[in-house]
Enzyme design. Sequence first.
Site, PDB file in Angstrom:
ATOM      1  N   TYR A  80      -1.573  -3.532  -6.921  1.00 48.80           N
ATOM      2  CA  TYR A  80      -1.284  -4.348  -5.741  1.00 48.80           C
ATOM      3  C   TYR A  80      -2.323  -4.244  -4.630  1.00 48.80           C
ATOM      4  CZ  TYR A  80       1.399  -6.997  -2.462  1.00 48.80           C
ATOM      5  OH  TYR A  80       1.811  -7.971  -1.598  1.00 48.80           O
TER       6      TYR A  80
ATOM      7  N   LYS B  11      -9.560  -2.331   1.687  1.00 49.83           N
ATOM      8  CA  LYS B  11      -9.315  -1.175   2.554  1.00 49.83           C
ATOM      9  C   LYS B  11     -10.098   0.050   2.106  1.00 49.83           C
ATOM     10  CE  LYS B  11      -7.146  -3.810   4.949  1.00 49.83           C
ATOM     11  NZ  LYS B  11      -5.875  -4.071   5.559  1.00 49.83           N
TER      12      LYS B  11
ATOM     13  N   CYS C 223       0.513  -7.484  11.908  1.00 49.57           N
ATOM     14  CA  CYS C 223       0.749  -7.608  13.350  1.00 49.57           C
ATOM     15  C   CYS C 223      -0.028  -8.756  13.976  1.00 49.57           C
ATOM     16  CB  CYS C 223       0.440  -6.299  14.043  1.00 49.57           C
ATOM     17  SG  CYS C 223       1.646  -5.019  13.640  1.00 49.57           S
TER      18      CYS C 223
ATOM     19  N   ARG D 190       0.836  -1.194   0.000  1.00 48.60           N
ATOM     20  CA  ARG D 190       0.000   0.000   0.000  1.00 48.60           C
ATOM     21  C   ARG D 190       0.876   1.251   0.000  1.00 48.60           C
ATOM     22  NH1 ARG D 190      -1.934   0.879   4.322  1.00 48.60           N
ATOM     23  NH2 ARG D 190      -1.234  -0.916   5.517  1.00 48.60           N
TER      24      ARG D 190
ATOM     25  N   ASP E 283      -9.457  -9.843   8.792  1.00 46.20           N
ATOM     26  CA  ASP E 283      -8.941  -8.498   8.525  1.00 46.20           C
ATOM     27  C   ASP E 283      -9.937  -7.373   8.800  1.00 46.20           C
ATOM     28  OD1 ASP E 283      -6.556  -7.083   7.583  1.00 46.20           O
ATOM     29  OD2 ASP E 283      -7.739  -6.489   5.848  1.00 46.20           O
TER      30      ASP E 283
ATOM     31  N   HIS F 115     -10.769  -2.483  11.387  1.00 48.70           N
ATOM     32  CA  HIS F 115      -9.664  -3.321  10.907  1.00 48.70           C
ATOM     33  C   HIS F 115      -9.446  -4.459  11.918  1.00 48.70           C
ATOM     34  CE1 HIS F 115      -5.182  -3.353   9.376  1.00 48.70           C
ATOM     35  NE2 HIS F 115      -5.915  -4.259   8.765  1.00 48.70           N
TER      36      HIS F 115
ATOM     37  N   ASN G  91       6.435  -8.425   2.104  1.00 46.14           N
ATOM     38  CA  ASN G  91       4.978  -8.238   2.029  1.00 46.14           C
ATOM     39  C   ASN G  91       4.360  -9.129   0.958  1.00 46.14           C
ATOM     40  OD1 ASN G  91       2.499  -6.994   2.847  1.00 46.14           O
ATOM     41  ND2 ASN G  91       2.578  -5.680   1.025  1.00 46.14           N
TER      42      ASN G  91
ATOM     43  N   ARG H  12       2.166 -12.141  -0.505  1.00 52.41           N
ATOM     44  CA  ARG H  12       0.830 -12.474  -0.004  1.00 52.41           C
ATOM     45  C   ARG H  12       0.251 -13.705  -0.695  1.00 52.41           C
ATOM     46  NH1 ARG H  12      -1.662  -8.874   4.026  1.00 52.41           N
ATOM     47  NH2 ARG H  12      -0.018  -7.348   4.338  1.00 52.41           N
TER      48      ARG H  12
ATOM     49  N   ARG I 239       2.620  -4.134  17.606  1.00 49.60           N
ATOM     50  CA  ARG I 239       3.899  -4.840  17.603  1.00 49.60           C
ATOM     51  C   ARG I 239       4.883  -3.957  18.350  1.00 49.60           C
ATOM     52  NH1 ARG I 239       6.634  -8.528  13.931  1.00 49.60           N
ATOM     53  NH2 ARG I 239       4.671  -8.899  12.859  1.00 49.60           N
TER      54      ARG I 239
ATOM     55  N   SER J  90      -1.488  -3.543  10.381  1.00 50.05           N
ATOM     56  CA  SER J  90      -1.109  -4.413   9.268  1.00 50.05           C
ATOM     57  C   SER J  90       0.126  -5.243   9.623  1.00 50.05           C
ATOM     58  CB  SER J  90      -0.816  -3.558   8.033  1.00 50.05           C
ATOM     59  OG  SER J  90      -1.959  -2.819   7.698  1.00 50.05           O
TER      60      SER J  90
HETATM   61  P1  GTP Z   1      -2.374  -7.851   7.445  1.00 51.80           P
HETATM   62  O1  GTP Z   1      -2.855  -8.878   6.498  1.00 51.80           O
HETATM   63  O2  GTP Z   1      -1.317  -6.961   6.855  1.00 51.80           O
HETATM   64  O3  GTP Z   1      -3.465  -7.036   8.037  1.00 51.80           O
HETATM   65  O4  GTP Z   1      -1.560  -8.627   8.628  1.00 51.80           O
HETATM   66  P2  GTP Z   1      -2.093  -9.446   9.909  1.00 51.80           P
HETATM   67  O5  GTP Z   1      -2.408  -8.494  11.016  1.00 51.80           O
HETATM   68  O6  GTP Z   1      -3.154 -10.397   9.502  1.00 51.80           O
HETATM   69  O7  GTP Z   1      -0.763 -10.221  10.360  1.00 51.80           O
HETATM   70  P3  GTP Z   1      -0.392 -11.787  10.207  1.00 51.80           P
HETATM   71  O8  GTP Z   1      -1.210 -12.667  11.094  1.00 51.80           O
HETATM   72  O9  GTP Z   1      -0.340 -12.127   8.777  1.00 51.80           O
HETATM   73  O10 GTP Z   1       1.082 -11.759  10.801  1.00 51.80           O
HETATM   74  C1  GTP Z   1       2.111 -10.941  10.256  1.00 51.80           C
HETATM   75  C2  GTP Z   1       3.464 -11.496  10.602  1.00 51.80           C
HETATM   76  O11 GTP Z   1       3.600 -11.608  12.032  1.00 51.80           O
HETATM   77  C3  GTP Z   1       3.688 -12.894  10.049  1.00 51.80           C
HETATM   78  O12 GTP Z   1       5.019 -12.991   9.616  1.00 51.80           O
HETATM   79  C4  GTP Z   1       3.438 -13.805  11.239  1.00 51.80           C
HETATM   80  O13 GTP Z   1       4.167 -15.013  11.139  1.00 51.80           O
HETATM   81  C5  GTP Z   1       3.904 -12.943  12.413  1.00 51.80           C
HETATM   82  N1  GTP Z   1       3.147 -13.259  13.649  1.00 51.80           N
HETATM   83  C6  GTP Z   1       1.808 -13.421  13.783  1.00 51.80           C
HETATM   84  N2  GTP Z   1       1.461 -13.752  15.056  1.00 51.80           N
HETATM   85  C7  GTP Z   1       2.617 -13.784  15.751  1.00 51.80           C
HETATM   86  C8  GTP Z   1       2.928 -14.068  17.127  1.00 51.80           C
HETATM   87  O14 GTP Z   1       2.062 -14.366  17.976  1.00 51.80           O
HETATM   88  N3  GTP Z   1       4.245 -13.993  17.492  1.00 51.80           N
HETATM   89  C9  GTP Z   1       5.223 -13.667  16.591  1.00 51.80           C
HETATM   90  N4  GTP Z   1       6.473 -13.622  17.013  1.00 51.80           N
HETATM   91  N5  GTP Z   1       4.973 -13.406  15.273  1.00 51.80           N
HETATM   92  C10 GTP Z   1       3.690 -13.467  14.868  1.00 51.80           C
HETATM   93  C1  SPV Z   2      -3.041  -4.468   5.324  1.00 54.98           C
HETATM   94  O1  SPV Z   2      -2.067  -3.799   4.920  1.00 54.98           O
HETATM   95  O2  SPV Z   2      -3.615  -4.230   6.404  1.00 54.98           O
HETATM   96  C2  SPV Z   2      -3.526  -5.604   4.517  1.00 54.98           C
HETATM   97  C3  SPV Z   2      -2.955  -5.799   3.178  1.00 54.98           C
HETATM   98  O3  SPV Z   2      -4.405  -6.318   4.960  1.00 54.98           O
HETATM   99  S1  SPV Z   2      -3.671  -4.764   1.977  1.00 54.98           S
HETATM  100  O4  SPV Z   2      -4.816  -5.466   1.404  1.00 54.98           O
HETATM  101  O5  SPV Z   2      -2.657  -4.508   0.957  1.00 54.98           O
HETATM  102  O6  SPV Z   2      -4.149  -3.547   2.583  1.00 54.98           O
HETATM  103 MN    MN Z   3      -4.957  -5.897   7.145  1.00 58.40          MN
END
Ligand code: GTP
Ligand code: SPV
Ligand code: MN
Length: 596
Positions: free
Chosen positions: A207, A216, A260, A69, A283, A236, A373, A375, A406, A258
Amino acid sequence: MKKNKKLQNWVNEITQMCKPDKVHWCTGSEEEYNLLADLLVQNGTFTKLNEKIRPNSFCAQSDPDDVARVEDRTYICSLSKEDAGPTNNWEEPVKMKSILQNLFNGSMKGRTMYVIPFSMGPLGSNISYIGIQLTDSPYVVCNMKIMTRIGDKVLEALGEGDFVHCLHSVGAPLEKNQKDVPWPCNKTKYIVHFPEEKQIWSYGSGYGGNALLGKKCFALRIASVMAKEEGWLAEHMLIVGITSPQGDKKYIAAAFPSACGKTNLAMLTPTLPGWKVETVGDDIAWMKFGSDGRLYAINPEAGFFGVAPGTSETTNPNAMKTMNENSIFTNVAITPEGDVWWEGMTNKKPPLLKNWLGHDWTPESNEKAAHPNSRYTIPANQCPTIDPNWEDPKGVPISAILFGGRRADFIPLVFQAFNWQHGTFLGSIISSEITAAAVGNFGKVRHDPFAMLPFCGYNMGDYFQHWIDIGKMTDAEKLPKIFYVNWFRKDENGRFIWPGFGENIRAIKWIFERIDNKPDNFVESAIGILPKADSLDLTGLEISNESLREILTIKRNKWIDEVTNIRNYYKIFGDKMPSALIDELDNLESRLKVNP
Ligand code: GTP
Ligand code: SPV
Ligand code: MN
């Protein structure tokens, strides 16, 4: 199929401006998806993965400058600048329209314009809304087919009704006989929202959140404006159902910025015996009050657009199973066998790959195999833990809301808000390290209130007030309880202190018990309600007492600094800053002075 009059007029108008060679009305059928996927393979956008390993699946490599983004190119063009607020880019709508009309003029030459009718939320739910995306990207059509509900059935449900206008062009017109590139896009990018007209104009990027406009742009930026107008919440947030060993089930929603941890929590595999986690969404949550005065949530999406790196059979086996077939991958590496790979997918690195840039890659390479990033786009109904009620048009009743970020330093593992207003305060003070989900400033800690900083379609000060107002729309005991979590504390060597992933069920169990007002499992502190020593179930977990103390105690001096930091941040909202939240900050400061 009878077509909506307003839609026909709009399609004609945009066709005259963008001048595509052809217009294709998407039916949403499998045959249509297959034809478009074939077209993308022919054009070099998609690589077909090995049919025996990962049936009906594809990998796309984007332009190296179109990987996330673009927040500094994202605008909220409300009539008044004040309505966009201090956290959004703004331009006068009339001026912005003329900039965009210039860019879109002829921008689809040599291409097909696809008309995608899509529904955010189950068709027929009164929480759902319909949008129409016009796009010159077949990659976007394929992704929208997985991420939303598209096609004839949506046009039928729309009838002569209104819809959110979503216009998208990659901004790469083709001259006669000009050969296309695998990932057309433009250096100039604009992701623009007109909240009063409920319109989105997106130019120059193919993207994710820049181009899949249901996500979003619509489901958060435009929907947050609708939610404010109509008295509901567009957030979110992931949504999960948690069942205890006694068979009691509760739904919780959680807002983390995002990359996290939302997808991972949404599909968590509990390490505590007898606990079950079922996935509603990963999400976005739209929440409205039911006739019983409780908040009910739907997942407006139909697929998961998840972060690939770090996803493995150990961290997230449910995501791994969901992507066994019918999946699209973007910017991951490809193995010689024609499967995908990314950092963290397996312990042992494969000896040879084509990385996301198309270069030969070995474990000794200096480049990443997959973009941080990168996906996957995968259908929600393939998820082994999908909740039986995930498409219930009523939504699911929410018992708790979690906020988190985070943060390597000082924010504890888990604590509870004293009440809704204090919980709203906790949402407003989220700050988090910037991840690769957006371009720029990776790793820097920034304020990201409610994990909505890049996604709130109006003045964030008014948004804070909306949350306070929502808390007054029903009886206090019917509101979800609010918690704050942080899975990401690190030690002085930069290693995570808390094991995270499936082990997060231990914090969730405590939250579950707090929702039921279990006595004797908490202590009140200056920042909120903390787990009492021994009230976190740590059966079978190896963690030192020292580590545990580190993530469960309050660092008073750090919090005093944080109060100063928050006070400065709040100043940017001027008159729009609700006094209730300033009171909460003052109260936190006095509590910290008296009592650590
Ligand atoms: P968006 O799709 O961008 O909104 O991300 P999200 O909030 O869904 O995050 P996602 O669950 O995909 O995790 C993002 C990154 O953090 C990945 O590399 C995960 O492996 C890592 N991660 C997720 N949960 C944990 C956790 O509990 N501990 C640690 N150390 N890493 C984590
Ligand atoms: C985020 O960035 O929070 C995502 C990926 O879930 S995107 O769809 O690119 O916004
Ligand atoms: Mn997201």
